[in-house]
Design a protein around this motif. Structure first.
Motif, PDB file in Angstrom:
ATOM      1  N   LYS A 260      -2.133   3.268 -29.216  1.00 52.00           N
ATOM      2  CA  LYS A 260      -2.834   2.730 -30.385  1.00 52.00           C
ATOM      3  C   LYS A 260      -2.302   1.361 -30.799  1.00 52.00           C
ATOM      4  CE  LYS A 260      -3.885   5.595 -33.668  1.00 52.00           C
ATOM      5  NZ  LYS A 260      -3.795   6.611 -34.725  1.00 52.00           N
TER       6      LYS A 260
ATOM      7  N   LYS B 295      -6.879   9.060 -21.061  1.00 46.81           N
ATOM      8  CA  LYS B 295      -6.292   9.710 -22.233  1.00 46.81           C
ATOM      9  C   LYS B 295      -6.161  11.217 -22.049  1.00 46.81           C
ATOM     10  CE  LYS B 295     -10.240  10.204 -25.417  1.00 46.81           C
ATOM     11  NZ  LYS B 295     -10.720   9.770 -26.740  1.00 46.81           N
TER      12      LYS B 295
ATOM     13  N   GLU C 166      -5.174  12.914 -33.464  1.00 46.59           N
ATOM     14  CA  GLU C 166      -5.212  11.523 -33.005  1.00 46.59           C
ATOM     15  C   GLU C 166      -6.254  11.275 -31.905  1.00 46.59           C
ATOM     16  OE1 GLU C 166      -3.691   8.929 -34.278  1.00 46.59           O
ATOM     17  OE2 GLU C 166      -2.611  10.120 -35.763  1.00 46.59           O
TER      18      GLU C 166
ATOM     19  N   SER D   7      -9.124   8.652 -32.140  1.00 45.60           N
ATOM     20  CA  SER D   7      -8.724   7.245 -32.249  1.00 45.60           C
ATOM     21  C   SER D   7      -7.968   6.732 -31.018  1.00 45.60           C
ATOM     22  CB  SER D   7      -7.868   7.039 -33.506  1.00 45.60           C
ATOM     23  OG  SER D   7      -6.658   7.763 -33.398  1.00 45.60           O
ATOM     24  N   LEU D   8      -7.769   7.595 -30.020  1.00 44.98           N
ATOM     25  CA  LEU D   8      -7.072   7.155 -28.809  1.00 44.98           C
ATOM     26  C   LEU D   8      -8.000   6.325 -27.927  1.00 44.98           C
ATOM     27  CD1 LEU D   8      -4.955  10.158 -27.447  1.00 44.98           C
ATOM     28  CD2 LEU D   8      -4.137   7.968 -28.280  1.00 44.98           C
TER      29      LEU D   8
ATOM     30  N   GLN E  26       1.453   6.455 -29.957  1.00 46.18           N
ATOM     31  CA  GLN E  26       1.773   5.251 -30.729  1.00 46.18           C
ATOM     32  C   GLN E  26       1.592   3.980 -29.898  1.00 46.18           C
ATOM     33  OE1 GLN E  26       2.615   5.304 -34.219  1.00 46.18           O
ATOM     34  NE2 GLN E  26       1.692   7.276 -33.722  1.00 46.18           N
TER      35      GLN E  26
END
Length: 168
Positions: A135, A63, A39, A42-43, A132
């Motif tokens: 995103k 992040k 992931e 895409s963070l 989650q």
């Protein structure tokens, strides 16, 4: 009667249940790392790092801070795994004697392993939810997450404490 440093030191084997619980914990840690690696691209640069009492994100950070949760969980798991191998140094609610040492040590060792697994399950869930929310796929942890975690953790500890007191 034994003082803490005079308690019998028993060589307890890892039970099949302890082995399974430790394997589950290790798999969850690995799964968390793999999930975060997958992931990562895409963070967004800011991810939630703190949640209020109803599970809504109210603090944000880089992040990179997501790795802190996995690091702390892994460190906790290793530390508790090592500590569980030395049940003669634990604090007990009852006096440890030659007659009850094996039961008390096995009981405490299983409790430590189960608590360790519960903590890792929660850390895995938190890591997943942080991604989650970051995103935009979830609003937060949910209202019941922390309450359920605390109740399960305390319920487990009290159950093993009760077992410890039952056998003299």
């Amino acid at each position: 009667m034994y003082k803490e440093n005079k308690r019998p030191k028993l060589n307890l084997k890892t039970t099949p249940l302890e082995f399974i619980l430790n394997a589950i914990s290790l798999c969850l840690i690995i799964l968390s790392v793999v999930y975060l690696i997958v992931e990562w691209p895409s963070l967004p640069n800011q991810v939630p790092m703190h949640f209020n009492g109803v599970g809504e994100a109210d603090g944000w950070g880089s992040k990179w801070t997501v790795w802190v949760l996995i690091f702390i969980g892994s460190l906790l798991w290793v530390g508790m795994l090592i500590l569980s191998r030395f049940p003669h140094v634990f604090n007990y609610l009852t006096e440890i004697t030659d007659e009850n040492a094996e039961f008390q040590y096995k009981n405490a060792k299983l409790m430590m392993t189960l608590v360790n697994t519960i903590i890792i399950v929660n850390f895995t869930y938190l890591s997943y939810q942080i991604v989650q929310v970051a995103k935009g796929l979830s609003n937060g942890l949910g209202t019941w997450n922390m309450l359920i975690f605390i109740l399960v953790l305390l319920g487990t500890i009290f159950t093993f404490m009760f077992r410890s007191l039952r056998v003299k």
